[in-house]
Structure formats: C-alpha cells, structure tokens
Design a protein around this motif. Structure first.
Motif, PDB file in Angstrom:
ATOM      1  N   MET A   1       1.192  -1.035  -0.307  1.00 46.85           N
ATOM      2  CA  MET A   1      -0.025   0.028  -0.014  1.00 46.85           C
ATOM      3  C   MET A   1       0.848   1.524   0.360  1.00 46.85           C
ATOM      4  O   MET A   1       2.072   1.660   0.450  1.00 46.85           O
ATOM      5  CB  MET A   1      -1.028  -0.137   1.012  1.00 46.85           C
TER       6      MET A   1
ATOM      7  N   HIS B   1      -6.815   6.472   1.383  1.00 43.41           N
ATOM      8  CA  HIS B   1      -6.743   5.266   1.401  1.00 43.41           C
ATOM      9  C   HIS B   1      -6.954   4.039   1.729  1.00 43.41           C
ATOM     10  O   HIS B   1      -7.533   4.536   3.209  1.00 43.41           O
ATOM     11  CB  HIS B   1      -4.786   3.944   1.201  1.00 43.41           C
TER      12      HIS B   1
ATOM     13  N   THR C   1      -6.522   4.756  -2.751  1.00 38.95           N
ATOM     14  CA  THR C   1      -6.164   3.222  -3.391  1.00 38.95           C
ATOM     15  C   THR C   1      -7.469   2.773  -1.818  1.00 38.95           C
ATOM     16  O   THR C   1      -7.489   3.136  -1.465  1.00 38.95           O
ATOM     17  CB  THR C   1      -5.050   2.209  -3.360  1.00 38.95           C
TER      18      THR C   1
ATOM     19  N   TYR D   1      -7.388  -1.402  -1.273  1.00 42.23           N
ATOM     20  CA  TYR D   1      -7.145  -2.692  -1.459  1.00 42.23           C
ATOM     21  C   TYR D   1      -7.885  -3.862  -0.824  1.00 42.23           C
ATOM     22  O   TYR D   1      -8.028  -3.214   0.476  1.00 42.23           O
ATOM     23  CB  TYR D   1      -5.352  -2.499  -0.145  1.00 42.23           C
TER      24      TYR D   1
ATOM     25  N   PHE E   1     -13.564   2.850 -10.331  1.00 40.66           N
ATOM     26  CA  PHE E   1     -12.324   2.381 -10.228  1.00 40.66           C
ATOM     27  C   PHE E   1     -11.157   2.310 -11.661  1.00 40.66           C
ATOM     28  O   PHE E   1     -11.953   1.496 -12.034  1.00 40.66           O
ATOM     29  CB  PHE E   1     -12.069   1.398  -9.198  1.00 40.66           C
TER      30      PHE E   1
ATOM     31  N   ALA F   1      -5.560  -0.898 -10.351  1.00 40.14           N
ATOM     32  CA  ALA F   1      -4.594  -1.438 -10.958  1.00 40.14           C
ATOM     33  C   ALA F   1      -3.669  -2.706 -10.732  1.00 40.14           C
ATOM     34  O   ALA F   1      -2.671  -2.727 -11.568  1.00 40.14           O
ATOM     35  CB  ALA F   1      -3.728  -0.597  -9.769  1.00 40.14           C
TER      36      ALA F   1
ATOM     37  N   VAL G   1      -6.840  -4.318  -6.309  1.00 38.98           N
ATOM     38  CA  VAL G   1      -6.449  -2.911  -5.924  1.00 38.98           C
ATOM     39  C   VAL G   1      -7.304  -1.883  -7.456  1.00 38.98           C
ATOM     40  O   VAL G   1      -6.791  -2.487  -8.482  1.00 38.98           O
ATOM     41  CB  VAL G   1      -4.795  -2.884  -6.409  1.00 38.98           C
TER      42      VAL G   1
ATOM     43  N   VAL H   1      -7.973   1.614  -7.695  1.00 38.84           N
ATOM     44  CA  VAL H   1      -7.351   3.187  -7.731  1.00 38.84           C
ATOM     45  C   VAL H   1      -8.436   4.310  -8.650  1.00 38.84           C
ATOM     46  O   VAL H   1      -8.731   4.322  -9.465  1.00 38.84           O
ATOM     47  CB  VAL H   1      -5.770   3.575  -8.449  1.00 38.84           C
TER      48      VAL H   1
END
Length: 226
Positions: A34, A106, A135, A137, A177, A180, A222, A224
């Motif tokens: 991260m 994040h 981001t 995760y 999103f 990624a 993931v 972004v």
C-alpha cells in the motif's frame, strides 16, 4: 443471523485475535504494497481486531487510521487493543460510510467485503470518500475460483457474496475505479500436515490443502480512484 450478531459472538469469544493471526500470513504482504505516506488517512473496512490500522500507523506513520466494523463488539475490542489517539474505531455499515467526500487517502479490507449486503453500493461509497488517486486494497480468501473455501457458507450463518476474479475487476470498474492490479498471494506459513493425517480440517487430501493455501491463498484486487 446478521453480520453484526455473528461477529459480536466471535468478539465475545475472543476469536477476533485468532482471525488476526491467520490473516497476517498474507495480509502483511498486501499491506506492504500500500502506497501510504506520512500524513495520510487510511480506512480499514471490516477492521476486526484493528491489526491492519495499527500496522500502518507503526510502519507508514499514517496521520490517522479509522477502523469500521459492522460488529459493535469487534469495534469495542479493537479500541481496547491500542492507546494510540490517532487510531479510531467505529461501528457502522459499509454502504453508508460516515466520512466526507474526498476525505480518505486509502482503504484496506481483509476478509470482510464479501459480507456486504450491497457490494456495488460499497464500491460506489468508496469512490465517494476516497480522494482522487486514492486506493482500495481488497483482500479476500473466499471467492469463486478458491473452491476449497466454498464450504464456509455452511460454517458462517450470514449471507456471503462469491464473485469470480473477473467479476471483482468488472464491478470495480463499474463503480468508477481503475483496476491497478489483481493477483493471488500464497499463504506459505500455514502448516500442512503429512498425507497420512488426512482427511483433516475439512480437506480430504493433502493436495487439496496445498491448493487452498499455497496456490489460491488470498485474492488481492487493487482499485484506484481516477
């Protein structure tokens, strides 16, 4: 039974810390990726014992971490495990996040996303609260291709979503999103008994257990925010 009721029981039984121990095998590898920088704000969605937020505060010096859990008992326990004034813990649902637009840098979630009542609404909420470039995760052990985890449906008395790897990518993109990356993180630490001890722990053969932990492991997607 609701998610809140199920995991209130887990928290009262002390199983939150056991979850942390098991998840850490793969979570630590995902957390290390991260891009959290000093001064940033991180949300831990489905925080359980709060271990992820504590780790990011200690290693990345995040300015603020928030852990949100549907279980009041989980959030209460997590709060008791730290005296860090910059780590906060909240009880709430994933579809209605108590944060302003563009206020989070994040978001992390481990073994919690598939309990959401409306996962698409959760993704849309995250694109709202995450800043541009922020981001998400999302780590799960229960998904379609991980066939040996499907039996969890019978062990946990709450509804669970089971998307394919492709569906995770598609749903992330539909919510806004950019995807990624997506990969599987193997669990190399869970001990595998010798073949002559099977069946064991729900596995008929050692080969099944190898596939579950060493090949499937944890799925990390993931996203972004553009």
């Amino acid at each position: 039974m609701s998610v809140s009721e199920e995991f209130d029981e887990w928290a009262r039984d002390g199983r939150d810390e056991g979850m942390e121990e098991r998840h850490w095998h793969t979570a630590k590898h995902a957390l290390s990726r991260m891009p959290v920088e000093e001064g940033e704000t991180v949300l831990d969605l489905g925080c359980g014992s709060g271990y992820a937020g504590r780790a990011l505060r200690e290693t990345n010096d995040a300015a603020r971490t928030y852990g949100l859990d549907a279980s009041p008992e989980m959030a209460r326990n997590a709060r008791s495990y730290t005296d860090d004034p910059r780590s906060g813990f909240l009880n709430g649902d994933f579809e209605h996040l108590p944060f302003d637009d563009d206020s989070i840098d994040h978001c992390w979630s481990m073994e919690a996303f598939f309990y959401a009542r409306d996962p698409d609404a959760v993704l849309e909420e995250l694109t709202r609260v995450l800043r541009p470039g922020g981001t998400f995760y999302c780590a799960v052990n229960y998904w379609e291709e991980s066939v040996h985890t499907h039996r969890w449906e019978d062990l946990v008395d709450v509804p669970m979503i089971r998307w394919t790897e492709r569906e995770y990518r598609e749903r992330f993109r539909a919510a806004g999103f950019h995807v990624a990356g997506q990969d599987r993180i193997p669990d190399t630490e869970t001990e595998l008994p010798p073949a002559n001890e099977f069946p064991i722990e729900g596995f008929e053969t050692r080969e099944e257990m190898v596939e579950r932990y060493r090949e499937h492991g944890t799925l990390l997607t993931v996203g972004v925010v553009p």
